[in-house]
Design an enzyme around this catalytic site. Sequence first.
Site, mmCIF file in Angstrom:
data_model
loop_
_atom_site.group_PDB
_atom_site.id
_atom_site.type_symbol
_atom_site.label_atom_id
_atom_site.label_comp_id
_atom_site.label_asym_id
_atom_site.label_seq_id
_atom_site.Cartn_x
_atom_site.Cartn_y
_atom_site.Cartn_z
ATOM 1 N N CYS A 114 0.730 -1.270 0.102
ATOM 2 C CA CYS A 114 0.185 -0.008 0.140
ATOM 3 C C CYS A 114 1.114 1.364 0.376
ATOM 4 C CB CYS A 114 -1.170 -0.127 0.985
ATOM 5 S SG CYS A 114 -1.891 1.502 1.146
ATOM 6 N N ASP A 160 0.800 3.392 1.576
ATOM 7 C CA ASP A 160 0.122 4.571 3.112
ATOM 8 C C ASP A 160 1.788 4.662 3.225
ATOM 9 O OD1 ASP A 160 0.007 4.666 5.769
ATOM 10 O OD2 ASP A 160 -2.036 3.403 5.928
ATOM 11 N N ARG A 200 2.675 5.351 6.347
ATOM 12 C CA ARG A 200 3.750 3.744 7.711
ATOM 13 C C ARG A 200 3.657 2.670 6.731
ATOM 14 N NH1 ARG A 200 -2.004 5.450 10.285
ATOM 15 N NH2 ARG A 200 -2.749 4.367 8.481
ATOM 16 N N HIS A 227 -2.309 -4.049 5.346
ATOM 17 C CA HIS A 227 -2.070 -3.369 6.114
ATOM 18 C C HIS A 227 -2.541 -3.213 7.022
ATOM 19 C CE1 HIS A 227 -2.888 0.577 5.867
ATOM 20 N NE2 HIS A 227 -1.815 0.230 4.766
ATOM 21 N N CYS A 255 -5.845 -0.055 6.670
ATOM 22 C CA CYS A 255 -6.151 0.563 5.693
ATOM 23 C C CYS A 255 -7.257 1.863 5.208
ATOM 24 C CB CYS A 255 -5.473 -0.590 4.587
ATOM 25 S SG CYS A 255 -5.701 -0.150 2.855
HETATM 26 CO CO CO Z 1 -3.596 1.199 3.124
#
Ligand code: CO
Length: 213
Positions: free
Chosen positions: A43, A45, A47, A99, A102
């Site tokens: 992803c 993302d 993090r 994750h 998400c």
């Molecule tokens: Co995500």
Amino acid sequence: MMNELKSLFENNRLWADDMKAQDPEFFAKLSAQQAPEYLWIGCSDSRVPANQIVGLMPGEVFVHRNVANMVLHTDFNCLTVLQYAVDVLRVKHVLVVGHYGCGGVKAAYENADNGMIDNWLRNIKDVQHIHSEQLAAEPDEEASCNLLVELNVRHQVAHVCHTTIVQNAWARGQALSVHGWVYSLNDGLLKDLDCTIDSSAGVEQAYRISSGY
Ligand code: CO
């Protein structure tokens, strides 16, 4: 604007100096070639940074990231990365990494109108629909979303294996495993979903391709 970004260039210089201090030949060796054993499909993302999570150096993991770690058969971007990784770099493992928590999966799960991105997340809606009874059995919405994260990873693992890229690699005898993992933002740990596929025997009949090999 430049001043706002100045710190990034300072960080970059410090990092490059540090790498050279550890290994004076580091950049010389890496610039000559890359030979990663892994393709990470994760992803976007912020993090969930691929290299850091699994402790790998530059040159050790080929990376493709998009919202909600999707592998769609109409996405030339992802397919291009997959083909290059499998055919040219000859990675041994494809890691599809979702994750918990998400935002993409949550947006798909909810019924709000998010505009254009809903088309990207449409495939997760299909996963949600297929597994609607299983998802409804979860105690609350957060648990349902986290289960949907896992189910989505399993479906994207299957999508990787549906491609001619992966099936032709297996047909010519190339060792290649496709794995589904989920990362937890809460403790920084990865979980293996144990849905690894390493041959066409793991592909449903309708998606098997009669290879020319
Ligand atoms: Co995500």
